[in-house]
Motif scaffolding. Structure first.
Motif, PDB file in Angstrom:
ATOM      1  N   ARG A 155       0.822  -1.203   0.000  1.00  0.00           N
ATOM      2  CA  ARG A 155       0.000   0.000   0.000  1.00  0.00           C
ATOM      3  C   ARG A 155       0.860   1.258   0.000  1.00  0.00           C
ATOM      4  O   ARG A 155       0.575   2.231  -0.705  1.00  0.00           O
ATOM      5  CB  ARG A 155      -0.930  -0.002   1.218  1.00  0.00           C
ATOM      6  CG  ARG A 155      -1.758   1.271   1.365  1.00  0.00           C
ATOM      7  CD  ARG A 155      -2.704   1.442   0.176  1.00  0.00           C
ATOM      8  NE  ARG A 155      -3.927   0.692   0.376  1.00  0.00           N
ATOM      9  CZ  ARG A 155      -4.885   0.561  -0.535  1.00  0.00           C
ATOM     10  NH1 ARG A 155      -4.738   1.127  -1.730  1.00  0.00           N
ATOM     11  NH2 ARG A 155      -5.975  -0.131  -0.294  1.00  0.00           N
ATOM     12  N   GLU A 156       1.948   1.260   0.788  1.00  0.00           N
ATOM     13  CA  GLU A 156       2.842   2.418   0.821  1.00  0.00           C
ATOM     14  C   GLU A 156       3.502   2.644  -0.532  1.00  0.00           C
ATOM     15  O   GLU A 156       3.670   3.778  -0.967  1.00  0.00           O
ATOM     16  CB  GLU A 156       3.903   2.216   1.911  1.00  0.00           C
ATOM     17  CG  GLU A 156       3.349   2.319   3.321  1.00  0.00           C
ATOM     18  CD  GLU A 156       4.314   1.812   4.380  1.00  0.00           C
ATOM     19  OE1 GLU A 156       4.022   1.978   5.583  1.00  0.00           O
ATOM     20  OE2 GLU A 156       5.357   1.232   4.005  1.00  0.00           O
ATOM     21  N   ASN A 169      -3.036  14.666  -1.095  1.00  0.00           N
ATOM     22  CA  ASN A 169      -3.572  13.647  -0.188  1.00  0.00           C
ATOM     23  C   ASN A 169      -5.039  13.364  -0.473  1.00  0.00           C
ATOM     24  O   ASN A 169      -5.482  12.213  -0.452  1.00  0.00           O
ATOM     25  CB  ASN A 169      -3.413  14.093   1.270  1.00  0.00           C
ATOM     26  CG  ASN A 169      -1.970  14.007   1.740  1.00  0.00           C
ATOM     27  OD1 ASN A 169      -1.131  13.422   1.072  1.00  0.00           O
ATOM     28  ND2 ASN A 169      -1.679  14.595   2.886  1.00  0.00           N
ATOM     29  N   ALA A 173      -6.589   9.838  -1.652  1.00  0.00           N
ATOM     30  CA  ALA A 173      -7.674   9.213  -0.881  1.00  0.00           C
ATOM     31  C   ALA A 173      -8.823   8.816  -1.792  1.00  0.00           C
ATOM     32  O   ALA A 173      -9.379   7.708  -1.669  1.00  0.00           O
ATOM     33  CB  ALA A 173      -8.159  10.184   0.203  1.00  0.00           C
ATOM     34  N   LEU A 178      -9.724   5.619   0.327  1.00  0.00           N
ATOM     35  CA  LEU A 178      -9.279   5.682   1.711  1.00  0.00           C
ATOM     36  C   LEU A 178      -9.667   7.026   2.303  1.00  0.00           C
ATOM     37  O   LEU A 178      -9.987   7.969   1.579  1.00  0.00           O
ATOM     38  CB  LEU A 178      -7.756   5.522   1.791  1.00  0.00           C
ATOM     39  CG  LEU A 178      -7.153   4.222   1.258  1.00  0.00           C
ATOM     40  CD1 LEU A 178      -5.629   4.334   1.238  1.00  0.00           C
ATOM     41  CD2 LEU A 178      -7.593   3.042   2.116  1.00  0.00           C
ATOM     42  N   SER A 179      -9.596   7.140   3.626  1.00  0.00           N
ATOM     43  CA  SER A 179      -9.811   8.447   4.253  1.00  0.00           C
ATOM     44  C   SER A 179      -8.547   9.277   4.077  1.00  0.00           C
ATOM     45  O   SER A 179      -7.439   8.729   3.923  1.00  0.00           O
ATOM     46  CB  SER A 179     -10.122   8.282   5.738  1.00  0.00           C
ATOM     47  OG  SER A 179      -8.969   7.866   6.449  1.00  0.00           O
ATOM     48  N   GLU A 180      -8.692  10.598   4.130  1.00  0.00           N
ATOM     49  CA  GLU A 180      -7.527  11.460   3.973  1.00  0.00           C
ATOM     50  C   GLU A 180      -6.561  11.272   5.143  1.00  0.00           C
ATOM     51  O   GLU A 180      -5.348  11.356   4.978  1.00  0.00           O
ATOM     52  CB  GLU A 180      -7.954  12.927   3.862  1.00  0.00           C
ATOM     53  CG  GLU A 180      -6.828  13.847   3.445  1.00  0.00           C
ATOM     54  CD  GLU A 180      -7.304  15.229   3.036  1.00  0.00           C
ATOM     55  OE1 GLU A 180      -6.454  16.110   2.807  1.00  0.00           O
ATOM     56  OE2 GLU A 180      -8.533  15.444   2.953  1.00  0.00           O
ATOM     57  N   THR A 182      -5.956   8.474   6.718  1.00  0.00           N
ATOM     58  CA  THR A 182      -5.186   7.258   6.454  1.00  0.00           C
ATOM     59  C   THR A 182      -4.082   7.530   5.442  1.00  0.00           C
ATOM     60  O   THR A 182      -2.950   7.047   5.589  1.00  0.00           O
ATOM     61  CB  THR A 182      -6.115   6.148   5.921  1.00  0.00           C
ATOM     62  OG1 THR A 182      -7.099   5.842   6.908  1.00  0.00           O
ATOM     63  CG2 THR A 182      -5.324   4.887   5.603  1.00  0.00           C
ATOM     64  N   THR A 185      -1.166   9.267   7.008  1.00  0.00           N
ATOM     65  CA  THR A 185      -0.346   8.320   7.754  1.00  0.00           C
ATOM     66  C   THR A 185       0.589   7.558   6.819  1.00  0.00           C
ATOM     67  O   THR A 185       1.784   7.391   7.102  1.00  0.00           O
ATOM     68  CB  THR A 185      -1.236   7.320   8.506  1.00  0.00           C
ATOM     69  OG1 THR A 185      -2.045   8.026   9.453  1.00  0.00           O
ATOM     70  CG2 THR A 185      -0.388   6.295   9.249  1.00  0.00           C
ATOM     71  N   HIS A 186       0.057   7.096   5.681  1.00  0.00           N
ATOM     72  CA  HIS A 186       0.876   6.378   4.708  1.00  0.00           C
ATOM     73  C   HIS A 186       1.984   7.273   4.157  1.00  0.00           C
ATOM     74  O   HIS A 186       3.135   6.835   4.020  1.00  0.00           O
ATOM     75  CB  HIS A 186       0.005   5.874   3.558  1.00  0.00           C
ATOM     76  CG  HIS A 186      -0.829   4.676   3.889  1.00  0.00           C
ATOM     77  ND1 HIS A 186      -0.304   3.555   4.512  1.00  0.00           N
ATOM     78  CD2 HIS A 186      -2.146   4.413   3.667  1.00  0.00           C
ATOM     79  CE1 HIS A 186      -1.271   2.648   4.673  1.00  0.00           C
ATOM     80  NE2 HIS A 186      -2.399   3.156   4.171  1.00  0.00           N
TER      81      HIS A 186
END
Length: 217
Positions: A155-156, A169, A173, A178-180, A182, A185-186
């Motif tokens: 995923r990263e 971002n 997302a 995904l949520s912004e 999350t 964090t990545h």
């Protein structure tokens, strides 16, 4: 209030940027420099949050000034200004520590947005300009992806590839559902694992290590 230093050898250009910045409501121009040496000295004395730096200036150019500023302890971040087709040194400026770059004919709203992004510690990456610069300076024959990327999860690695294409971002997302939060964090983990300062360095590194190639959609 975001404190900005403008460095450009053209008085009219500096005046225009000053008017835009000081009408923003959240920015204040603390000084104007006409060359890189003056910009470096004024950054040391005035401690601006952001230096709006022209690439081509007499005596000490914007690249060398950026290198000196980023090697110091002022905490100032540099946002480069370029006419692009005439400037061959923007890639070098990024390697010197610049946090992003804009075309000189950018819209006022985009200029203000970029200054805010850089001031809060992020980087300003314009996808179209980034792609063209990297095509010129890195070329299209990128090597296979480096083993250095093995430290990233699947995923990263996916997020890293989207950063390299200049996506924000929010756009990442949406693309990955995904949520912004999350995504943030990545992004933080990618930068930390690869020892990168910000998104600008991430873009350059992604091309250099072969994760993406110039001209990739």
């Amino acid at each position: 209030m975001i404190r900005v230093l403008i460095a450009d050898d053209q008085t009219l250009v500096r005046t225009g940027f000053r008017m835009i910045l000081e009408n923003s409501g959240d920015m204040r121009v603390v000084g104007e420099a006409g060359d890189g040496a003056e910009a470096t000295a004024m950054t040391r004395d005035l401690r601006p949050d952001v230096v709006l730096m022209d690439v081509r200036m007499p005596e000490v150019d914007g690249v060398e000034a950026t290198r000196r500023i980023c090697a110091g302890d002022t905490g100032a971040r540099v946002l480069m200004l370029t006419t692009f087709d005439l400037d061959e040194y923007v890639y070098a400026a990024i390697q010197a520590g610049a946090s992003g770059f804009l075309l000189k004919d950018t819209l006022a709203a985009d200029l203000l947005s970029a200054v805010r992004v850089v001031a809060r510690g992020d980087a300003c990456v314009a996808p179209s300009v980034t792609r063209r610069l990297l095509e010129r300076h890195i070329g299209t024959g990128a090597p296979p992806p480096s083993e250095a990327l093995d430290v990233l999860t699947e995923r990263e690695r996916e997020v890293f590839g989207l950063i390299a294409r200049g996506l924000s971002n929010n756009e990442i997302a949406t693309h990955l559902f995904l949520s912004e939060g999350t995504v943030k964090t990545h992004v933080s983990r990618v930068l930390a694992k690869l020892g990168l300062r910000d998104r600008v360095q991430a873009v350059v590194h992604a091309y250099e290590c072969g994760l993406v190639r110039a001209g990739t959609p």
